[in-house]
Design a protein around this motif. Structure first.
Motif, PDB file in Angstrom:
ATOM      1  N   CYS A  40       0.622  -0.999  -0.027  1.00 49.15           N
ATOM      2  CA  CYS A  40       0.013   0.289   0.065  1.00 49.15           C
ATOM      3  C   CYS A  40       0.821   1.914   0.168  1.00 49.15           C
ATOM      4  CB  CYS A  40      -0.822  -0.042   1.311  1.00 49.15           C
ATOM      5  SG  CYS A  40      -2.161  -1.017   0.796  1.00 49.15           S
ATOM      6  N   GLU A  41       2.158   1.237   0.386  1.00 51.56           N
ATOM      7  CA  GLU A  41       3.349   2.371   0.441  1.00 51.56           C
ATOM      8  C   GLU A  41       3.857   2.543  -1.169  1.00 51.56           C
ATOM      9  OE1 GLU A  41       5.204   1.734   3.890  1.00 51.56           O
ATOM     10  OE2 GLU A  41       3.768   2.129   5.116  1.00 51.56           O
ATOM     11  N   GLY A  42       4.271   1.347  -1.936  1.00 57.32           N
ATOM     12  CA  GLY A  42       4.389   1.193  -3.293  1.00 57.32           C
ATOM     13  C   GLY A  42       5.678   0.962  -3.903  1.00 57.32           C
ATOM     14  N   VAL A  43       5.436  -0.213  -1.980  1.00 57.23           N
ATOM     15  CA  VAL A  43       7.191  -1.642  -2.086  1.00 57.23           C
ATOM     16  C   VAL A  43       6.107  -2.701  -2.736  1.00 57.23           C
ATOM     17  CG1 VAL A  43       8.515  -2.785  -1.055  1.00 57.23           C
ATOM     18  CG2 VAL A  43       7.334   0.173  -0.426  1.00 57.23           C
ATOM     19  N   LEU A  55       5.497  -2.827 -10.488  1.00 54.93           N
ATOM     20  CA  LEU A  55       6.072  -1.831  -9.223  1.00 54.93           C
ATOM     21  C   LEU A  55       5.990  -0.369 -10.576  1.00 54.93           C
ATOM     22  CD1 LEU A  55       7.420  -1.203  -6.716  1.00 54.93           C
ATOM     23  CD2 LEU A  55      10.015  -1.152  -7.759  1.00 54.93           C
ATOM     24  N   SER A  56       6.031  -0.265 -11.860  1.00 58.29           N
ATOM     25  CA  SER A  56       5.364   1.234 -12.157  1.00 58.29           C
ATOM     26  C   SER A  56       4.156   1.375 -11.906  1.00 58.29           C
ATOM     27  CB  SER A  56       5.797   1.416 -13.820  1.00 58.29           C
ATOM     28  OG  SER A  56       5.485   0.750 -14.515  1.00 58.29           O
ATOM     29  N   LEU A  58       1.737  -0.055  -9.982  1.00 57.00           N
ATOM     30  CA  LEU A  58       1.924   0.348  -8.455  1.00 57.00           C
ATOM     31  C   LEU A  58       1.886   1.769  -7.811  1.00 57.00           C
ATOM     32  CD1 LEU A  58       0.147  -0.777  -5.937  1.00 57.00           C
ATOM     33  CD2 LEU A  58       2.697  -1.704  -4.765  1.00 57.00           C
ATOM     34  N   ARG A  59       2.627   2.287  -8.672  1.00 62.88           N
ATOM     35  CA  ARG A  59       3.239   3.107  -7.755  1.00 62.88           C
ATOM     36  C   ARG A  59       2.400   4.777  -8.660  1.00 62.88           C
ATOM     37  NH1 ARG A  59       9.734   2.128  -6.857  1.00 62.88           N
ATOM     38  NH2 ARG A  59       9.531   1.616  -5.356  1.00 62.88           N
ATOM     39  N   HIS A  60       1.992   4.074  -9.815  1.00 64.54           N
ATOM     40  CA  HIS A  60       1.614   5.011 -10.515  1.00 64.54           C
ATOM     41  C   HIS A  60      -0.282   5.377 -10.125  1.00 64.54           C
ATOM     42  CE1 HIS A  60      -0.669   7.265 -14.113  1.00 64.54           C
ATOM     43  NE2 HIS A  60       0.382   7.835 -14.221  1.00 64.54           N
ATOM     44  N   LEU A  62      -1.007   4.141  -6.768  1.00 57.97           N
ATOM     45  CA  LEU A  62      -0.910   5.138  -5.546  1.00 57.97           C
ATOM     46  C   LEU A  62      -0.522   6.264  -5.737  1.00 57.97           C
ATOM     47  CD1 LEU A  62       1.200   2.671  -3.846  1.00 57.97           C
ATOM     48  CD2 LEU A  62      -1.532   2.736  -3.383  1.00 57.97           C
ATOM     49  N   ARG A  63      -0.294   7.507  -6.895  1.00 58.73           N
ATOM     50  CA  ARG A  63      -1.131   8.424  -6.641  1.00 58.73           C
ATOM     51  C   ARG A  63      -1.669   9.152  -6.390  1.00 58.73           C
ATOM     52  NH1 ARG A  63       2.687   9.671 -12.475  1.00 58.73           N
ATOM     53  NH2 ARG A  63       4.702   8.883 -11.643  1.00 58.73           N
TER      54      ARG A  63
END
Length: 315
Positions: A40-43, A55-56, A58-60, A62-63
């Motif tokens: 949930c924190e992008g890890v 990974l990309s 997920l992180r996008h 989670l913005r």
């Protein structure tokens, strides 16, 4: 009401970036290993091709906060409740035991009926072609009846032909059966089996790994095969051509480390079945007693699934 962890798990499954989502089985594995907070924190703690690819995305995704997915989750839960379905996730104690040791496990299931851990760990899939012959249907009924009498739960995919015969036989003899859907839990495919679905929900369980609103699609039935196989100690294939979904389930079952049990009549007539036996990925059986003998043996060693190949199969 669902828990905060369940909500966050569903929210991760809701993330879509330019039409792409995070691999759901990756989400399931991370959550099962206790890494939901990190995700949930992008890890992503896992080192795998699937993790690097995700990974990309997920992180996008989670913005925006995960709470932005609340309305979609609430609507899906409302649809599930409307048909009497309940949610279980990899975080919950009632999640099926046989699925937990898979690499390709679903993060959640919607269930109509009741899961019974002690009984359902002794599940066997009886599967085959939709275009079944009369003798194929007869064989499916005999195998389902004899396995049921031996105390096994019968799983199948609610499709026409062999699947229907297996479910109906278990119900006729008042034995337990599990139907794994290739749609959301609010739908039935084929529609002609809606009555059968209701019967199974009353005495066994109907399961779906999809959002309740999900309609059938090109990817849904291969994914259903993964769950039907994973729920089961082994898959018995009655009758199946080289293009049948049951052939795919046999391959998946082998990759999952499950028993693959092919009737001799199938091995004698289908090249794909002979090749599986020759490669040591399946065994030929002549009777239900041989099936039971194999099922009582220790489970074959689990193989590392071909993650990239599985993805190609469902896209």
């Amino acid at each position: 009401m669902i828990t905060d962890d369940q909500t966050r798990l569903l929210a991760l499954c809701s993330i879509r970036v330019e039409g792409k989502s995070v691999d759901w089985s990756l989400i399931a594995r991370c959550a099962l290993r206790g890494h939901l907070d990190a995700m949930c924190e992008g890890v992503i703690s896992e080192e795998s091709p699937a993790a690097r690819k995700a990974l990309s995305i997920l992180r996008h995704g989670l913005r925006a906060p995960l709470s932005d997915h609340a309305s979609r989750i609430d609507e899906e839960l409302r649809l599930a409740e409307k048909v009497g379905a309940k949610l279980t996730t990899v975080l919950d104690s009632d999640y099926p035991e046989n699925l937990r040791n898979l690499q390709d496990l679903p993060p959640f299931l919607f269930v109509r009926g009741k899961l019974i851990a002690e009984t359902d760990r002794r599940t066997v899939a009886v599967v085959g072609t939709r275009e079944a012959s009369d003798i194929g249907l007869s064989r499916a009924k005999r195998v389902a009846r004899e396995l049921s009498e031996a105390g096994f739960t019968i799983s199948s995919g609610l499709a026409r032909g062999i699947d229907t015969a297996a479910h109906e036989t278990a119900l006729h003899f008042e034995r337990r059966t599990l139907a794994v859907l290739g749609t959301g839990i609010t739908r039935c495919y084929p529609k002609e089996n809606s009555g059968l679905l209701e019967e199974i929900a009353q005495s066994g369980a109907v399961l779906s790994q999809f959002w309740p609103s999900r309609s059938p699609g090109r990817d849904t039935f291969p994914r259903r095969n993964h769950v039907t196989s994973g729920l089961s100690l082994g898959s018995v294939v009655i009758e199946a051509s080289r293009t049948s979904g049951a052939k795919m389930q046999a391959r998946v079952a082998s990759e999952q480390g499950r028993h693959v049990l092919l009737l001799r009549s199938l091995v004698d007539t289908q090249e794909w079945a002979r090749k599986m036996v020759d490669a040591g990925r399946a065994v030929t059986v002549d009777s239900t007693s041989q099936i039971i003998e194999r099922l009582h043996e220790s489970r074959p060693p689990q193989r590392e699934p071909l993650t990239e190949q599985l993805r190609l199969d469902v896209e």
